[in-house]
Design a protein around this motif. Structure first.
Motif, PDB file in Angstrom:
ATOM      1  N   SER A   7       0.846  -1.113  -0.024  1.00  0.00           N
ATOM      2  CA  SER A   7      -0.077  -0.105   0.041  1.00  0.00           C
ATOM      3  C   SER A   7       0.849   1.150  -0.078  1.00  0.00           C
ATOM      4  O   SER A   7       0.834   2.308  -0.721  1.00  0.00           O
ATOM      5  N   PHE A   8       1.954   1.115   0.848  1.00  0.00           N
ATOM      6  CA  PHE A   8       2.952   2.306   0.566  1.00  0.00           C
ATOM      7  C   PHE A   8       3.472   2.524  -0.513  1.00  0.00           C
ATOM      8  O   PHE A   8       3.408   3.914  -1.209  1.00  0.00           O
ATOM      9  N   HIS A   9       3.939   1.479  -1.174  1.00  0.00           N
ATOM     10  CA  HIS A   9       4.537   1.669  -2.597  1.00  0.00           C
ATOM     11  C   HIS A   9       3.691   1.996  -3.731  1.00  0.00           C
ATOM     12  O   HIS A   9       3.770   2.867  -4.504  1.00  0.00           O
ATOM     13  N   GLU A  10       2.538   1.616  -3.241  1.00  0.00           N
ATOM     14  CA  GLU A  10       1.239   1.950  -4.464  1.00  0.00           C
ATOM     15  C   GLU A  10       0.894   3.711  -4.262  1.00  0.00           C
ATOM     16  O   GLU A  10       0.932   4.388  -5.291  1.00  0.00           O
ATOM     17  N   ASN A  11       0.847   4.210  -2.965  1.00  0.00           N
ATOM     18  CA  ASN A  11       0.113   5.148  -2.738  1.00  0.00           C
ATOM     19  C   ASN A  11       1.054   6.325  -2.307  1.00  0.00           C
ATOM     20  O   ASN A  11       0.810   7.494  -2.440  1.00  0.00           O
ATOM     21  N   GLY A  12       2.235   6.012  -1.992  1.00  0.00           N
ATOM     22  CA  GLY A  12       3.359   7.090  -1.469  1.00  0.00           C
ATOM     23  C   GLY A  12       2.976   7.417  -0.098  1.00  0.00           C
ATOM     24  O   GLY A  12       3.933   8.339   0.474  1.00  0.00           O
ATOM     25  N   PHE A  13       2.003   6.643   0.684  1.00  0.00           N
ATOM     26  CA  PHE A  13       1.894   7.040   2.200  1.00  0.00           C
ATOM     27  C   PHE A  13       1.227   5.785   2.825  1.00  0.00           C
ATOM     28  O   PHE A  13       0.560   5.006   2.218  1.00  0.00           O
ATOM     29  N   MET A  29      -3.263  14.215   1.048  1.00  0.00           N
ATOM     30  CA  MET A  29      -2.288  13.800   0.247  1.00  0.00           C
ATOM     31  C   MET A  29      -2.823  13.261  -1.138  1.00  0.00           C
ATOM     32  O   MET A  29      -4.108  12.936  -1.182  1.00  0.00           O
ATOM     33  N   ILE A  30      -2.096  13.225  -2.056  1.00  0.00           N
ATOM     34  CA  ILE A  30      -2.482  12.857  -3.495  1.00  0.00           C
ATOM     35  C   ILE A  30      -1.892  11.509  -3.624  1.00  0.00           C
ATOM     36  O   ILE A  30      -0.545  11.493  -4.042  1.00  0.00           O
ATOM     37  N   PRO A  31      -2.634  10.446  -3.472  1.00  0.00           N
ATOM     38  CA  PRO A  31      -2.169   8.977  -3.687  1.00  0.00           C
ATOM     39  C   PRO A  31      -1.425   8.988  -5.103  1.00  0.00           C
ATOM     40  O   PRO A  31      -1.882   9.483  -6.166  1.00  0.00           O
ATOM     41  N   GLY A  32      -0.308   8.238  -4.923  1.00  0.00           N
ATOM     42  CA  GLY A  32       0.449   7.670  -6.246  1.00  0.00           C
ATOM     43  C   GLY A  32       1.318   8.783  -6.945  1.00  0.00           C
ATOM     44  O   GLY A  32       1.599   8.778  -8.125  1.00  0.00           O
ATOM     45  N   THR A  33       1.537   9.949  -6.286  1.00  0.00           N
ATOM     46  CA  THR A  33       2.337  11.179  -6.897  1.00  0.00           C
ATOM     47  C   THR A  33       3.736  11.007  -6.363  1.00  0.00           C
ATOM     48  O   THR A  33       4.398  12.061  -6.626  1.00  0.00           O
ATOM     49  N   HIS A  34       4.180   9.846  -5.943  1.00  0.00           N
ATOM     50  CA  HIS A  34       5.492   9.753  -5.503  1.00  0.00           C
ATOM     51  C   HIS A  34       6.424   9.115  -6.634  1.00  0.00           C
ATOM     52  O   HIS A  34       7.404   8.900  -6.152  1.00  0.00           O
ATOM     53  N   ARG A  35       6.203   9.304  -7.913  1.00  0.00           N
ATOM     54  CA  ARG A  35       6.874   8.838  -8.779  1.00  0.00           C
ATOM     55  C   ARG A  35       7.807   9.671  -9.451  1.00  0.00           C
ATOM     56  O   ARG A  35       8.730   9.065 -10.118  1.00  0.00           O
ATOM     57  N   SER A  36       7.544  10.865  -9.480  1.00  0.00           N
ATOM     58  CA  SER A  36       8.583  11.777 -10.086  1.00  0.00           C
ATOM     59  C   SER A  36       8.412  13.169  -9.415  1.00  0.00           C
ATOM     60  O   SER A  36       7.318  13.510  -8.724  1.00  0.00           O
ATOM     61  N   LEU A  37       9.546  13.937  -9.609  1.00  0.00           N
ATOM     62  CA  LEU A  37       9.509  15.336  -8.995  1.00  0.00           C
ATOM     63  C   LEU A  37       8.829  16.242 -10.039  1.00  0.00           C
ATOM     64  O   LEU A  37       9.068  16.259 -11.324  1.00  0.00           O
ATOM     65  N   VAL A  38       7.902  17.067  -9.462  1.00  0.00           N
ATOM     66  CA  VAL A  38       7.082  17.996 -10.430  1.00  0.00           C
ATOM     67  C   VAL A  38       8.101  19.343 -10.083  1.00  0.00           C
ATOM     68  O   VAL A  38       8.218  19.706  -9.135  1.00  0.00           O
ATOM     69  N   PRO A  39       8.013  20.162 -11.117  1.00  0.00           N
ATOM     70  CA  PRO A  39       8.702  21.328 -10.919  1.00  0.00           C
ATOM     71  C   PRO A  39       8.057  22.340  -9.986  1.00  0.00           C
ATOM     72  O   PRO A  39       6.859  22.723 -10.315  1.00  0.00           O
ATOM     73  N   HIS A  40       8.667  22.938  -9.128  1.00  0.00           N
ATOM     74  CA  HIS A  40       7.939  23.733  -8.073  1.00  0.00           C
ATOM     75  C   HIS A  40       8.059  25.400  -8.426  1.00  0.00           C
ATOM     76  O   HIS A  40       9.127  25.775  -8.973  1.00  0.00           O
ATOM     77  N   ARG A  41       7.089  25.961  -7.908  1.00  0.00           N
ATOM     78  CA  ARG A  41       7.121  27.474  -8.092  1.00  0.00           C
ATOM     79  C   ARG A  41       7.843  27.973  -6.700  1.00  0.00           C
ATOM     80  O   ARG A  41       7.881  27.491  -5.703  1.00  0.00           O
ATOM     81  N   GLU A  42       8.837  29.116  -6.865  1.00  0.00           N
ATOM     82  CA  GLU A  42       9.032  29.838  -5.751  1.00  0.00           C
ATOM     83  C   GLU A  42       8.196  30.580  -5.232  1.00  0.00           C
ATOM     84  O   GLU A  42       7.904  31.766  -5.767  1.00  0.00           O
ATOM     85  N   PHE A  43       7.708  30.504  -3.740  1.00  0.00           N
ATOM     86  CA  PHE A  43       6.567  31.315  -3.124  1.00  0.00           C
ATOM     87  C   PHE A  43       7.361  32.331  -2.417  1.00  0.00           C
ATOM     88  O   PHE A  43       6.664  33.271  -2.114  1.00  0.00           O
ATOM     89  N   GLY A  44       8.601  31.852  -1.856  1.00  0.00           N
ATOM     90  CA  GLY A  44       9.114  32.950  -0.770  1.00  0.00           C
ATOM     91  C   GLY A  44       8.269  32.689   0.453  1.00  0.00           C
ATOM     92  O   GLY A  44       7.162  31.804   0.541  1.00  0.00           O
ATOM     93  N   GLY A  45       8.594  33.464   1.537  1.00  0.00           N
ATOM     94  CA  GLY A  45       7.824  33.589   2.887  1.00  0.00           C
ATOM     95  C   GLY A  45       8.138  31.981   3.511  1.00  0.00           C
ATOM     96  O   GLY A  45       9.112  31.563   3.246  1.00  0.00           O
ATOM     97  N   ASN A  46       7.361  31.773   4.463  1.00  0.00           N
ATOM     98  CA  ASN A  46       7.364  30.383   5.314  1.00  0.00           C
ATOM     99  C   ASN A  46       7.652  29.207   4.369  1.00  0.00           C
ATOM    100  O   ASN A  46       8.040  28.297   4.648  1.00  0.00           O
ATOM    101  N   GLN A  47       6.716  29.187   3.283  1.00  0.00           N
ATOM    102  CA  GLN A  47       6.856  28.228   2.199  1.00  0.00           C
ATOM    103  C   GLN A  47       7.599  28.497   1.179  1.00  0.00           C
ATOM    104  O   GLN A  47       7.240  29.094   0.055  1.00  0.00           O
ATOM    105  N   LYS A  48       8.851  28.077   0.901  1.00  0.00           N
ATOM    106  CA  LYS A  48       9.758  28.840   0.151  1.00  0.00           C
ATOM    107  C   LYS A  48       9.352  27.940  -1.456  1.00  0.00           C
ATOM    108  O   LYS A  48       9.185  28.774  -2.244  1.00  0.00           O
ATOM    109  N   TYR A  49       8.838  26.923  -1.498  1.00  0.00           N
ATOM    110  CA  TYR A  49       8.616  26.289  -2.733  1.00  0.00           C
ATOM    111  C   TYR A  49       7.403  25.527  -2.781  1.00  0.00           C
ATOM    112  O   TYR A  49       6.962  25.094  -1.427  1.00  0.00           O
ATOM    113  N   GLY A  50       6.489  25.587  -3.706  1.00  0.00           N
ATOM    114  CA  GLY A  50       5.253  24.978  -3.822  1.00  0.00           C
ATOM    115  C   GLY A  50       4.626  25.007  -5.048  1.00  0.00           C
ATOM    116  O   GLY A  50       5.119  25.105  -6.065  1.00  0.00           O
TER     117      GLY A  50
END
Ligand SMILES: O=C(O)CCC(=O)C(=O)O
Length: 259
Positions: A16-22, A168-189
């Motif tokens: 289940s972990f390997h399928e869903n990523g959590f 969580m969004i299940p199954g999204t752990h297979r590749s890195l999605v390009p992130h935006r630079e938000f700045g502030g407390n959450q640098k990338y998102g």
């Protein structure tokens, strides 16, 4: 210690972990362990508990909720958004991060050789807790390959949709999605249009239960407008043989906890 893998997680849980990523692990902590964790955390949040490690710090590293800054009528414990690196600054939190109850599960997901990166206490106080936008943790950690670190999020309070549990969004752990630079407390998102939020699931947890997630699984949490605080202590692990493909100047270093 061979054999602890089977004792901790069933093959279905590992799949289940390997399928869903959590994966949710109910009742990871005993009632006594949970109560002690709450009391030590209250000490950190109130400023009563000080670092006992030889790090030269006289308080923990804290990030405050932006909406509470300068408001003297709000107690300190209700203003804190995140407390960082507790395990490197206090023996109690080191012992939490290296608990067999947690590390056995990490071993069954990552393998035998494990390093501890750090921890983060996400506080999300009642009324003031702000959102954590969609992100993949590994967007912050691209110095390390392969992209498969694991976080253990332990609920100190019941975490519900109402008080801002993690989604969580299940199954999204297979590749890195390009992130935006938000700045502030959450640098990338990630923005809404970067993800398929119709597939996100709230992960409600009873206090003392835990969610383990892969460092690529997309997740977020909403603000806490309820009357109930929601604290989660996240401890973060990487495979002992992971490669540092670029320098990562982490002040506390990456500590081998199983080899
Ligand atoms: O606890 C939260 O609200 C966010 C947790 C998170 O982003 C994480 O564990 O990586």
């Amino acid at each position: 210690m061979e054999g602890s893998i089977e004792m901790k997680l069933t093959p279905e849980q590992v799949s289940s972990f390997h399928e869903n990523g959590f994966l949710v692990v109910p009742d990871l902590l005993s009632p006594e362990q949970l109560e002690e964790l709450r009391q030590m955390t209250d000490g950190v949040l109130d400023g009563r508990l000080k670092p006992d490690a030889d790090t030269g710090r006289d308080d923990f590293e804290l990030q405050f909720e932006p909406g509470t800054i300068g408001k003297d009528d709000i107690p300190r414990r209700e203003k804190i958004r995140v407390a960082f690196h507790l395990c490197h600054n206090h023996s109690y939190f080191w012992n939490h991060a290296t608990r067999p109850e947690i590390v056995d599960v990490v071993e069954s997901l990552l393998g035998r050789h494990i390093k501890l990166y750090t921890d983060q206490m996400f506080v999300k106080p009642a009324h003031h807790g702000s959102e954590v936008p969609f992100h993949q943790d590994h967007a912050y950690w691209t110095q390390v390959e392969p992209y498969n670190m694991i976080s253990c999020w332990v609920a100190l309070d019941d975490a519900t949709v109402e008080n801002g549990c993690v989604h969580m969004i299940p199954g999204t752990h297979r590749s890195l999605v390009p992130h935006r630079e938000f700045g502030g407390n959450q640098k990338y998102g990630l923005a809404e249009e970067d993800v398929d939020s119709s597939r996100e699931v709230p992960v409600e947890l009873k206090a003392g239960s835990a969610m383990f997630h892969h460092s690529l699984t997309i997740h977020r949490s909403f603000p806490n407008r309820s009357d109930r605080g929601r604290r989660g202590l996240v401890t973060i692990y990487l495979p002992g043989d992971a490669k540092f493909v670029r320098p990562w100047d982490f002040q506390y270093g990456f500590k081998t906890i199983r080899q």
